[in-house]
Design an enzyme around this catalytic site. Structure first.
Site, short mmCIF file in Angstrom:
data_model
loop_
_atom_site.label_atom_id
_atom_site.label_comp_id
_atom_site.label_asym_id
_atom_site.label_seq_id
_atom_site.Cartn_x
_atom_site.Cartn_y
_atom_site.Cartn_z
N THR A 8 0.88 -1.24 -0.06
CA THR A 8 -0.02 -0.01 0.12
C THR A 8 0.83 1.44 -0.01
N GLY A 57 3.11 -3.27 8.25
CA GLY A 57 3.46 -3.49 9.69
C GLY A 57 4.96 -3.91 9.82
N GLU A 78 -6.00 -5.80 4.11
CA GLU A 78 -6.24 -6.96 3.42
C GLU A 78 -7.36 -6.90 2.32
C1 LIG Z 1 -2.48 -17.25 7.48
C2 LIG Z 1 -3.00 -16.13 7.65
C3 LIG Z 1 -3.70 -15.81 8.77
C4 LIG Z 1 -4.34 -14.72 9.66
C5 LIG Z 1 -3.82 -13.65 9.37
C6 LIG Z 1 -2.10 -13.27 9.47
C7 LIG Z 1 -1.83 -12.30 9.51
C8 LIG Z 1 -2.47 -11.20 8.93
C9 LIG Z 1 -1.63 -10.26 8.54
C10 LIG Z 1 -1.70 -9.05 8.07
C11 LIG Z 1 -2.68 -8.25 8.65
C12 LIG Z 1 -2.31 -7.05 8.90
C13 LIG Z 1 -2.02 -6.11 8.12
C14 LIG Z 1 -2.53 -6.14 6.59
C15 LIG Z 1 -2.05 -6.13 5.28
C16 LIG Z 1 -2.39 -5.61 4.18
O1 LIG Z 1 -3.44 -5.08 4.27
S1 LIG Z 1 -1.55 -5.80 2.84
C17 LIG Z 1 -2.26 -4.98 1.50
C18 LIG Z 1 -3.58 -5.79 0.97
N1 LIG Z 1 -4.02 -5.00 -0.13
C19 LIG Z 1 -5.11 -5.43 -0.58
O2 LIG Z 1 -5.75 -6.40 -0.18
C20 LIG Z 1 -5.58 -4.64 -1.83
C21 LIG Z 1 -6.87 -4.84 -2.40
N2 LIG Z 1 -6.91 -4.69 -3.89
C22 LIG Z 1 -6.91 -5.97 -4.42
O3 LIG Z 1 -6.39 -7.03 -4.08
C23 LIG Z 1 -6.81 -5.99 -6.05
O4 LIG Z 1 -5.99 -4.95 -6.79
C24 LIG Z 1 -8.45 -5.84 -6.35
C25 LIG Z 1 -9.35 -4.85 -5.85
C26 LIG Z 1 -8.99 -7.39 -6.23
C27 LIG Z 1 -8.56 -5.84 -7.88
O5 LIG Z 1 -8.42 -4.59 -8.54
P1 LIG Z 1 -8.37 -4.11 -9.99
O6 LIG Z 1 -9.58 -3.55 -10.34
O7 LIG Z 1 -6.93 -3.79 -10.51
O8 LIG Z 1 -8.28 -5.79 -10.73
P2 LIG Z 1 -7.54 -6.15 -12.09
O9 LIG Z 1 -6.30 -6.11 -11.64
O10 LIG Z 1 -8.20 -5.60 -13.09
O11 LIG Z 1 -8.07 -7.92 -11.77
C28 LIG Z 1 -9.58 -8.19 -11.98
C29 LIG Z 1 -9.68 -9.42 -12.24
O12 LIG Z 1 -8.65 -10.19 -11.47
C30 LIG Z 1 -9.27 -11.14 -10.63
N3 LIG Z 1 -8.50 -11.22 -9.23
C31 LIG Z 1 -8.26 -10.06 -8.68
N4 LIG Z 1 -7.57 -10.51 -7.52
C32 LIG Z 1 -7.24 -11.62 -7.61
C33 LIG Z 1 -6.94 -12.91 -6.69
N5 LIG Z 1 -6.07 -12.56 -5.54
N6 LIG Z 1 -6.86 -14.11 -7.32
C34 LIG Z 1 -7.28 -14.37 -8.29
N7 LIG Z 1 -7.95 -13.52 -9.30
C35 LIG Z 1 -7.84 -12.16 -8.91
C36 LIG Z 1 -10.55 -10.50 -10.62
O13 LIG Z 1 -11.46 -11.61 -10.06
C37 LIG Z 1 -10.85 -10.24 -11.84
O14 LIG Z 1 -11.13 -11.32 -12.83
P3 LIG Z 1 -12.06 -11.00 -14.00
O15 LIG Z 1 -13.44 -10.57 -13.24
O16 LIG Z 1 -12.11 -12.53 -14.58
O17 LIG Z 1 -11.56 -10.01 -14.64
C1 LIG Z 2 -4.17 -1.75 10.42
C2 LIG Z 2 -4.02 -1.76 8.99
C3 LIG Z 2 -2.81 -2.53 8.48
C4 LIG Z 2 -2.17 -2.34 7.33
N1 LIG Z 2 -1.11 -3.18 6.90
C5 LIG Z 2 -0.65 -2.99 5.67
C6 LIG Z 2 0.53 -3.69 5.42
O1 LIG Z 2 1.03 -4.39 6.43
N2 LIG Z 2 0.83 -3.89 4.08
C7 LIG Z 2 0.29 -3.20 3.27
O2 LIG Z 2 0.72 -3.07 2.29
N3 LIG Z 2 -0.81 -2.50 3.53
C8 LIG Z 2 -1.51 -2.50 4.83
N4 LIG Z 2 -2.45 -1.80 5.34
C9 LIG Z 2 -3.13 -1.12 4.01
C10 LIG Z 2 -4.48 -1.70 3.82
O3 LIG Z 2 -4.33 -2.78 3.01
C11 LIG Z 2 -5.17 -0.70 2.71
O4 LIG Z 2 -5.71 0.41 3.71
C12 LIG Z 2 -6.46 -1.24 2.27
O5 LIG Z 2 -6.43 -2.21 1.20
C13 LIG Z 2 -7.48 -0.38 1.72
O6 LIG Z 2 -6.97 0.55 0.75
P1 LIG Z 2 -7.07 2.05 0.91
O7 LIG Z 2 -6.54 2.62 2.18
O8 LIG Z 2 -6.31 2.79 -0.27
O9 LIG Z 2 -8.62 2.57 0.65
P2 LIG Z 2 -9.41 3.25 -0.38
O10 LIG Z 2 -9.45 2.40 -1.70
O11 LIG Z 2 -8.96 4.60 -0.49
O12 LIG Z 2 -10.83 3.29 0.12
C14 LIG Z 2 -11.48 4.48 0.66
C15 LIG Z 2 -12.84 4.51 0.18
O13 LIG Z 2 -12.94 4.45 -1.39
C16 LIG Z 2 -13.97 3.11 -1.69
N5 LIG Z 2 -13.33 2.71 -3.02
C17 LIG Z 2 -12.05 2.39 -3.44
N6 LIG Z 2 -12.13 1.98 -4.57
C18 LIG Z 2 -13.45 1.70 -4.97
C19 LIG Z 2 -13.63 1.19 -6.15
N7 LIG Z 2 -13.23 0.53 -7.08
N8 LIG Z 2 -15.42 0.99 -5.80
C20 LIG Z 2 -15.94 1.37 -4.85
N9 LIG Z 2 -15.40 1.97 -3.66
C21 LIG Z 2 -13.99 2.02 -3.89
C22 LIG Z 2 -13.80 2.30 -0.46
O14 LIG Z 2 -14.98 1.48 -0.37
C23 LIG Z 2 -13.53 3.16 0.83
O15 LIG Z 2 -15.13 3.49 0.83
C24 LIG Z 2 -2.83 -1.73 6.59
C25 LIG Z 2 -3.99 -0.91 6.75
C26 LIG Z 2 -4.66 -1.19 8.01
C27 LIG Z 2 -5.69 -0.16 8.47
#
Ligand SMILES: CC/C=C\C/C=C\C/C=C\C/C=C\C=C\C(=O)SCCNC(=O)CCNC(=O)[C@H](O)C(C)(C)COP(=O)(O)OP(=O)(O)OC[C@H]1O[C@@H](n2cnc3c(N)ncnc32)[C@H](O)[C@@H]1OP(=O)(O)O
Ligand SMILES: Cc1cc2nc3c(=O)[nH]c(=O)nc-3n(C[C@H](O)[C@H](O)[C@H](O)COP(=O)(O)OP(=O)(O)OC[C@H]3O[C@@H](n4cnc5c(N)ncnc54)[C@H](O)[C@@H]3O)c2cc1C
Length: 662
Positions: free
Chosen positions: A147, A186, A429
């Site tokens: 992110t 993190g 996530e």
């Molecule tokens: C074992 C673990 C147990 C417990 C937990 C332990 C630890 C916890 C650890 C951490 C927690 C604390 C911190 C958190 C960390 C984080 O947050 S890391 C960052 C996480 N970020 C996100 O999750 C970002 C979210 N966004 C996305 O995942 C993607 O970009 C999307 C929104 C899903 C897709 O965006 P986009 O519009 O760009 O899509 P496209 O690239 O065009 O793709 C669309 C097509 O691809 C298919 N797709 C998308 N994702 C996947 C996937 N993961 N696998 C398979 N296919 C995927 C999607 O279905 C579309 O397909 P189509 O419809 O056929 O076109």
């Molecule tokens: C406690 C915590 C720990 C984290 N740890 C990590 C980490 O270790 N590593 C890491 O990489 N990231 C980490 N993150 C980041 C996290 O993965 C992102 O914050 C998360 O994926 C959401 O993305 P954003 O913040 O850009 O939200 P945004 O996408 O900006 O969301 C803001 C608003 O916009 C809306 N929105 C955005 N896109 C769309 C769409 N296409 N259609 C409709 N509505 C939309 C959402 O629904 C939401 O209401 C962490 C976040 C938190 C809060």
């Protein structure tokens, strides 16, 4: 003296009322008697380490002290894990003892939860051989840096750049704008020396999409940021205070070619880009963690429910009957309505997690044989269950907190912190709405396939059945309710699809029509999730090996979940299923009967989560129910109580009072 004799008498009475064997429930919940024994044995080993005990509650520490204490304890905990592995030749059993030690979130969470799994899942065998032994033994510490300030959800929009330089066979990492800075990972703030960096790959000026790279960002000896690295911590949050979330930017920072994790796509020495079989495999770690989060939701619901149910058994307030003593607040039906759904939901999430874990394992096995057919179903299901369970779990924890009245607002109840941590999973996530819209894409495709009479994947095959069964009368049975939720999902999927078609007929293109229909699409995904949660949990209960006594109670809990959500979403059911007003009235009565039936087992049921006092970390929820004693003991630990007169009296209060006399 036994534990029972020291217990609050209300809890002793509650435990005597229980109609099932609590140990049987514990063993069923955690898998087996052996699993329970091993888990408890490991928890004992951790709790025996004196250095892991906090001298004063964390809330009294500064932000910096809290982090430092978190790192201190995380390193000791890590030694306990290592020693266990050395002694038993296997990892410790699944457990939640980290909660008893770190209380909030470990600064190593991302190392263990995402850094190591990403190397394992995205690295070639050579890359795994190079980094996994070092990472697993903590010679290096890492995080998952995806992110950025400007983008989290839309990861194709990430701005961190990795440009390949074929002359030196290196990638040059750059963060050209403020919004391109990594933000959130993190452990990044002050803990890690490595990270997986997700960046846009450029070769000869051409973009090749986002890929994971390993970058060492701090010196292993001095821990100073390496030249070209700007790194720091992002500051206090609602929770996750000890997770040490950070920011990161690169300025012409070079890493060797071998540092791009190349299991899927590769960059050859001469700069040739070799595309992977499916670029979405790069997102694999997120899928794994989303599955894990469903399991975490079960834990947080169990933790909050244990605290609130035990407290409600001990707390007496007002009268149900004027002639009787003040009632235990757990006897108020409204209180049971607030709390029992948390107990039931924890079981539902646990079963959904076990079901998802199986699906995940199968798909991973298939992927290792280059078979990708079931990946879209896994992604769609993990997205919606993570989204719905995390939001619901957050609401349940908050409801448990509110159900504890004023004492639930005390930090020492551990409910405020638990809420802060649980609710974060709605965002991290994958943000909830964004993930639900991913599932909606899958549902729209499934619907189009259903219209063409094609065979559907198991998780959506009910759409075909619902198409055939739309005229069948409603049945007020658990199976009938499960079908009802499938009809609601069917109806919402159909309506969302038809709304898109309507807008397209009005001349909108698909993307605009999608956006205009997106509130409905999100609701369709939620309904799909609810249908899965109901079906999976009901099937799990029906096929469980529990004794008749336990089985009866587990069925009551599962029915409570089904009935609760029927009543909560009655409008949807009236719109999309054949339920009648009379059926709803019968179910309302049934719901009240279930609350009353579960009531005598409430304490037994939360004891069945087997969460130790150290894990609960709550003045309100301990096994012995010494609520008031603990509240006072904890209050006395306040630094303000360590002196009779605080210096602010002489500095501010006295002068103010004296001025007032003039
Ligand atoms: C074992 C673990 C147990 C417990 C937990 C332990 C630890 C916890 C650890 C951490 C927690 C604390 C911190 C958190 C960390 C984080 O947050 S890391 C960052 C996480 N970020 C996100 O999750 C970002 C979210 N966004 C996305 O995942 C993607 O970009 C999307 C929104 C899903 C897709 O965006 P986009 O519009 O760009 O899509 P496209 O690239 O065009 O793709 C669309 C097509 O691809 C298919 N797709 C998308 N994702 C996947 C996937 N993961 N696998 C398979 N296919 C995927 C999607 O279905 C579309 O397909 P189509 O419809 O056929 O076109
Ligand atoms: C406690 C915590 C720990 C984290 N740890 C990590 C980490 O270790 N590593 C890491 O990489 N990231 C980490 N993150 C980041 C996290 O993965 C992102 O914050 C998360 O994926 C959401 O993305 P954003 O913040 O850009 O939200 P945004 O996408 O900006 O969301 C803001 C608003 O916009 C809306 N929105 C955005 N896109 C769309 C769409 N296409 N259609 C409709 N509505 C939309 C959402 O629904 C939401 O209401 C962490 C976040 C938190 C809060």
């Amino acid at each position: 003296m036994s534990t029972e004799t020291k217990c609050n008498p209300d809890l002793v009475r509650e435990r005597a009322k229980c109609t099932f064997d609590v140990n049987e429930l514990i063993n069923l919940f955690y898998g087996s008697e052996k699993a329970t024994k091993e888990r408890r044995h490991f928890e004992d080993a951790v709790l025996a380490v004196k250095e892991l005990k906090d001298a004063i509650p964390e809330e009294y520490l500064s932000h910096k002290e809290r982090y430092e204490n978190g790192v201190r304890k995380a390193t000791i905990l890590r030694d306990v894990y290592r020693d266990y592995k050395a002694k038993h030749n296997r990892d410790p059993p699944p457990n939640q003892i980290t909660k008893a030690v770190i209380k909030d979130i470990s600064p190593f969470l991302l190392h263990n939860g995402m850094f190591v799994p990403t190397i394992a899942g995205q690295g070639t065998p050579e890359q795994q051989a190079e980094w996994l032994p070092k990472a697993e033994s903590m010679q290096i510490i890492g995080t998952y840096a995806q992110t950025e300030l400007g983008h989290g959800s839309f990861i194709r929009g990430l701005e961190t750049i990795a440009t390949y330089d074929p002359k030196t066979e290196e990638f040059v990492l750059n963060n050209p704008t403020l919004t391109s800075f990594k933000w959130w990972p993190g452990g990044l703030g002050s803990t890690v020396n490595h990270c997986v960096v997700v960046a846009q790959l450029y070769i000869n000026g051409k973009s090749h999409g986002i890929h994971p790279f390993i970058a060492q960002i701090r010196d292993l000896d001095t821990h100073k940021p390496l030249p070209g690295v700007k790194v720091g911590e992002i500051g206090p949050k609602m929770g996750f205070q000890t997770a040490n979330n950070g920011f990161l930017g690169f300025d012409n920072f070079r890493i060797p070619r071998k540092n791009m994790l190349m299991k899927n796509a590769q960059v050859l020495k001469d700069g040739t880009f070799v595309k992977g079989i499916n670029e979405k495999l790069t997102y694999g770690t997120m899928v794994m963690v989303r599955v894990g989060i469903v399991g975490d939701c079960s834990f947080y619901a169990a933790l909050a429910a244990t605290i609130a149910v035990r407290y409600s058994a001990v707390r007496h307030q007002s009268h149900i009957k004027a002639s009787e003593p003040e009632a235990q607040i757990l006897d108020y039906l409204t209180q049971q309505h607030k709390l029992f759904i948390a107990v039931a939901s924890s079981h539902v999430y646990r079963n959904a997690y076990l079901w998802m874990e199986k699906m995940y394992t199968n798909v991973m096995k298939e992927l290792s044989q280059d078979k990708q057919d079931n990946l879209p179903e896994l992604h769609a299901t993990a997205c919606c269950l993570k989204a719905v369970c995390s939001r619901d779990a957050g609401s349940l924890v908050e409801e448990c907190r509110l159900a504890c009245g004023g004492h639930g607002y005390m930090a020492s109840s551990n409910l405020p912190l638990t809420y802060g941590v649980t609710i974060a999973a709605v965002t991290y996530e994958g943000e909830r709405t964004v993930l639900l819209l991913q599932t909606a894409r899958y549902l729209m495709k499934a619907w189009m396939a259903a219209l063409k009479g094609k065979v559907l994947s198991p998780s959506v095959s009910y759409l075909l059945n619902s198409l055939k069964e739309s005229k069948k009368p409603w049945q007020n049975t658990p199976e009938g309710i499960v079908k009802g939720f499938q009809h609601v999902s069917f109806g919402k999927v159909k309506a969302a699809y038809e709304t898109i078609q309507k807008y397209m007929k009005q001349g909108k293109d698909y993307e605009d029509a999608w956006n205009l229909a997106s509130v409905q699409l999100v609701k369709a995904s939620e309904a799909h999730s609810r249908a899965i949660l109901c079906e999976v949990s009901w099937e799990a209960v029906c096929s469980s090996s529990a004794s008749p006594n336990l089985s009866r109670v587990l069925q009551q809990l599962a029915q409570l979940y089904l009935t609760y959500w029927t009543l909560e979403t009655s409008g949807d059911l009236l719109l999309y299923s054949n339920i009648t007003k009379d059926d709803l009235i019968i179910l309302r009565d049934k719901y009240e009967e279930l609350l009353v039936a579960i009531r005598p087992n409430a304490v037994g049921l939360v004891d069945g989560f087997d969460l130790r006092d150290e894990i609960l970390n709550s003045t309100l929820g301990s096994y012995d129910g010494r609520v008031y004693e603990r509240l006072m003991e904890e209050a006395l630990k306040s630094p303000l109580n360590q002196e009779t007169v605080n210096s602010s009296f002489h500095k501010y209060l006295k002068p103010m009072m004296e001025k007032a006399k003039l």
